[in-house]
Motif scaffolding. Structure first.
Motif, PDB file in Angstrom:
ATOM      1  N   ALA A  84       0.829  -1.209   0.000  1.00  0.00           N
ATOM      2  CA  ALA A  84       0.000   0.000   0.000  1.00  0.00           C
ATOM      3  C   ALA A  84       0.866   1.263   0.000  1.00  0.00           C
ATOM      4  CB  ALA A  84      -0.931   0.003   1.209  1.00  0.00           C
ATOM      5  N   LEU A  85       1.994   1.207   0.682  1.00  0.00           N
ATOM      6  CA  LEU A  85       2.877   2.373   0.738  1.00  0.00           C
ATOM      7  C   LEU A  85       3.683   2.564  -0.546  1.00  0.00           C
ATOM      8  CD1 LEU A  85       4.194   2.073   4.405  1.00  0.00           C
ATOM      9  CD2 LEU A  85       2.539   3.742   3.506  1.00  0.00           C
ATOM     10  N   LEU A  86       3.993   1.466  -1.235  1.00  0.00           N
ATOM     11  CA  LEU A  86       4.844   1.543  -2.419  1.00  0.00           C
ATOM     12  C   LEU A  86       4.088   1.697  -3.734  1.00  0.00           C
ATOM     13  CD1 LEU A  86       7.547  -1.151  -1.555  1.00  0.00           C
ATOM     14  CD2 LEU A  86       7.682   1.337  -1.305  1.00  0.00           C
ATOM     15  N   ARG A 157      -7.126   5.136   2.626  1.00  0.00           N
ATOM     16  CA  ARG A 157      -6.608   3.970   1.896  1.00  0.00           C
ATOM     17  C   ARG A 157      -6.947   2.735   2.709  1.00  0.00           C
ATOM     18  NH1 ARG A 157      -2.006   3.846  -1.781  1.00  0.00           N
ATOM     19  NH2 ARG A 157      -2.575   1.670  -1.795  1.00  0.00           N
ATOM     20  N   THR A 158      -8.022   2.071   2.333  1.00  0.00           N
ATOM     21  CA  THR A 158      -8.493   0.932   3.121  1.00  0.00           C
ATOM     22  C   THR A 158      -7.523  -0.235   3.087  1.00  0.00           C
ATOM     23  OG1 THR A 158      -9.844   0.201   1.248  1.00  0.00           O
ATOM     24  CG2 THR A 158     -10.937   1.515   2.949  1.00  0.00           C
ATOM     25  N   ASP A 159      -6.712  -0.345   2.033  1.00  0.00           N
ATOM     26  CA  ASP A 159      -5.740  -1.425   2.021  1.00  0.00           C
ATOM     27  C   ASP A 159      -4.653  -1.192   3.069  1.00  0.00           C
ATOM     28  OD1 ASP A 159      -4.841   0.707   0.471  1.00  0.00           O
ATOM     29  OD2 ASP A 159      -3.797  -0.567  -0.972  1.00  0.00           O
ATOM     30  N   LEU A 160      -4.224   0.047   3.244  1.00  0.00           N
ATOM     31  CA  LEU A 160      -3.249   0.372   4.288  1.00  0.00           C
ATOM     32  C   LEU A 160      -3.849   0.118   5.671  1.00  0.00           C
ATOM     33  CD1 LEU A 160      -0.488   1.477   5.105  1.00  0.00           C
ATOM     34  CD2 LEU A 160      -1.445   3.774   4.944  1.00  0.00           C
ATOM     35  N   LEU A 161      -5.082   0.547   5.861  1.00  0.00           N
ATOM     36  CA  LEU A 161      -5.775   0.313   7.127  1.00  0.00           C
ATOM     37  C   LEU A 161      -5.941  -1.184   7.394  1.00  0.00           C
ATOM     38  CD1 LEU A 161      -7.164   1.739   9.498  1.00  0.00           C
ATOM     39  CD2 LEU A 161      -9.278   1.710   8.156  1.00  0.00           C
ATOM     40  N   THR A 162      -6.234  -1.947   6.339  1.00  0.00           N
ATOM     41  CA  THR A 162      -6.378  -3.397   6.469  1.00  0.00           C
ATOM     42  C   THR A 162      -5.062  -4.033   6.907  1.00  0.00           C
ATOM     43  OG1 THR A 162      -8.128  -3.482   4.805  1.00  0.00           O
ATOM     44  CG2 THR A 162      -6.918  -5.518   5.195  1.00  0.00           C
ATOM     45  N   GLY A 163      -3.970  -3.651   6.280  1.00  0.00           N
ATOM     46  CA  GLY A 163      -2.658  -4.193   6.663  1.00  0.00           C
ATOM     47  C   GLY A 163      -2.310  -3.877   8.102  1.00  0.00           C
ATOM     48  N   LEU A 164      -2.568  -2.637   8.514  1.00  0.00           N
ATOM     49  CA  LEU A 164      -2.294  -2.252   9.904  1.00  0.00           C
ATOM     50  C   LEU A 164      -3.182  -3.040  10.878  1.00  0.00           C
ATOM     51  CD1 LEU A 164      -1.899   1.605   9.440  1.00  0.00           C
ATOM     52  CD2 LEU A 164      -0.085  -0.078   9.897  1.00  0.00           C
ATOM     53  N   ALA A 165      -4.414  -3.312  10.476  1.00  0.00           N
ATOM     54  CA  ALA A 165      -5.311  -4.102  11.330  1.00  0.00           C
ATOM     55  C   ALA A 165      -4.788  -5.530  11.495  1.00  0.00           C
ATOM     56  CB  ALA A 165      -6.720  -4.111  10.751  1.00  0.00           C
ATOM     57  N   PHE A 166      -4.235  -6.113  10.429  1.00  0.00           N
ATOM     58  CA  PHE A 166      -3.660  -7.455  10.533  1.00  0.00           C
ATOM     59  C   PHE A 166      -2.468  -7.466  11.481  1.00  0.00           C
ATOM     60  CE2 PHE A 166      -6.025  -8.791   6.775  1.00  0.00           C
ATOM     61  CZ  PHE A 166      -6.331 -10.093   7.128  1.00  0.00           C
ATOM     62  N   VAL A 167      -1.607  -6.481  11.377  1.00  0.00           N
ATOM     63  CA  VAL A 167      -0.450  -6.402  12.276  1.00  0.00           C
ATOM     64  C   VAL A 167      -0.931  -6.233  13.720  1.00  0.00           C
ATOM     65  CG1 VAL A 167       1.589  -5.054  12.884  1.00  0.00           C
ATOM     66  CG2 VAL A 167       1.104  -5.559  10.477  1.00  0.00           C
ATOM     67  N   ALA A 168      -1.940  -5.395  13.929  1.00  0.00           N
ATOM     68  CA  ALA A 168      -2.482  -5.195  15.275  1.00  0.00           C
ATOM     69  C   ALA A 168      -3.074  -6.491  15.820  1.00  0.00           C
ATOM     70  CB  ALA A 168      -3.536  -4.089  15.267  1.00  0.00           C
ATOM     71  N   MET A 169      -3.798  -7.235  14.987  1.00  0.00           N
ATOM     72  CA  MET A 169      -4.361  -8.507  15.445  1.00  0.00           C
ATOM     73  C   MET A 169      -3.261  -9.489  15.818  1.00  0.00           C
ATOM     74  SD  MET A 169      -7.844  -9.362  13.381  1.00  0.00           S
ATOM     75  CE  MET A 169      -7.244  -9.088  11.749  1.00  0.00           C
ATOM     76  N   ALA A 170      -2.194  -9.513  15.039  1.00  0.00           N
ATOM     77  CA  ALA A 170      -1.080 -10.406  15.356  1.00  0.00           C
ATOM     78  C   ALA A 170      -0.475 -10.048  16.710  1.00  0.00           C
ATOM     79  CB  ALA A 170      -0.024 -10.337  14.259  1.00  0.00           C
ATOM     80  N   LEU A 171      -0.308  -8.759  16.963  1.00  0.00           N
ATOM     81  CA  LEU A 171       0.236  -8.322  18.249  1.00  0.00           C
ATOM     82  C   LEU A 171      -0.703  -8.689  19.404  1.00  0.00           C
ATOM     83  CD1 LEU A 171       1.668  -4.828  17.225  1.00  0.00           C
ATOM     84  CD2 LEU A 171       2.951  -6.928  17.744  1.00  0.00           C
ATOM     85  N   LEU A 172      -2.001  -8.572  19.176  1.00  0.00           N
ATOM     86  CA  LEU A 172      -2.964  -8.955  20.217  1.00  0.00           C
ATOM     87  C   LEU A 172      -2.922 -10.453  20.495  1.00  0.00           C
ATOM     88  CD1 LEU A 172      -6.028  -6.732  19.246  1.00  0.00           C
ATOM     89  CD2 LEU A 172      -4.533  -6.474  21.242  1.00  0.00           C
ATOM     90  N   VAL A 173      -2.735 -11.251  19.452  1.00  0.00           N
ATOM     91  CA  VAL A 173      -2.643 -12.703  19.637  1.00  0.00           C
ATOM     92  C   VAL A 173      -1.383 -13.046  20.428  1.00  0.00           C
ATOM     93  CG1 VAL A 173      -2.291 -14.899  18.434  1.00  0.00           C
ATOM     94  CG2 VAL A 173      -4.044 -13.312  17.634  1.00  0.00           C
ATOM     95  N   VAL A 174      -0.266 -12.432  20.065  1.00  0.00           N
ATOM     96  CA  VAL A 174       1.005 -12.721  20.752  1.00  0.00           C
ATOM     97  C   VAL A 174       0.931 -12.268  22.220  1.00  0.00           C
ATOM     98  CG1 VAL A 174       3.435 -12.048  20.867  1.00  0.00           C
ATOM     99  CG2 VAL A 174       2.442 -12.699  18.701  1.00  0.00           C
ATOM    100  N   SER A 175       0.269 -11.138  22.477  1.00  0.00           N
ATOM    101  CA  SER A 175       0.192 -10.648  23.851  1.00  0.00           C
ATOM    102  C   SER A 175      -0.813 -11.417  24.695  1.00  0.00           C
ATOM    103  CB  SER A 175      -0.183  -9.167  23.844  1.00  0.00           C
ATOM    104  OG  SER A 175      -1.539  -8.999  23.459  1.00  0.00           O
TER     105      SER A 175
END
Length: 180
Positions: A84-86, A157-175
């Protein structure tokens, strides 16, 4: 049968949550159905493998299921954020990478559930089909909810928001805050 339906519903919630986020990529209904079929296939095969393999696999996988899911979610999230950034176009418009990279980490918990069901004497035919159908329905619903939400906020940019949401979910799972 009610307990099996409840378990199928509970195990499909991770796919539902992921599908809501994937809806931010605004998939067509056809793409949504295809992606949901792939998720359903994996969520149906996973308990069958668990039932066949049994208790040994259940103990091994159950302890690492969240870690595997978090890695998969983070990898896909970072992929979407970087794309999304590139690039000016949407990161994964046809969800090709989502259908290749997300089903396995999302289905690991179903293998452990299938092993437990096998030990409890459930049929290797009933649970996988039930879990697959439940996952399909929940995934299609999640895609449509996420797609509707993405259309409400057209300037982001919903694709950027979507990617950030996936990273956030991963962090929540790990925590340990959220289960995969």
């Amino acid at each position: 049968m009610i307990s099996l339906l409840t378990l199928g519903f509970t195990l499909s919630l991770d796919n539902f949550r992921i599908s809501i986020v994937l809806g931010g990529l605004k998939p067509t209904l056809r793409r949504s159905v295809k992606t949901s079929c792939i998720f359903a296939l994996w969520d149906g095969v996973a308990p069958l493998v668990g039932i066949i393999v049994g208790h040994y696999l259940s103990e091994r996988i159950d302890s690492t299921a969240d870690l595997i899911a978090a890695v998969g979610l983070a990898a896909y999230g970072l992929f979407v954020v970087i794309r999304a950034l590139l690039a000016p176009e949407h990161a994964d418009p046809d969800l090709r990478w989502a259908t290749r990279g997300l089903p396995v980490p999302l289905s690991v918990d179903n293998v452990a559930a299938g092993a437990s069901l096998g030990l409890a004497g459930y049929s290797p035919w009933l649970a996988p089909i039930l879990f697959g159908v439940t996952t399909f329905l929940m995934s299609v619903a999640g895609h449509q909810i996420g797609r509707a939400a993405a259309h409400v906020i057209p300037r982001i940019r919903t694709d950027l928001l979507t990617g950030l949401a996936f990273v956030a979910m991963a962090l929540l799972v790990v925590s340990g805050t959220a289960d995969a």
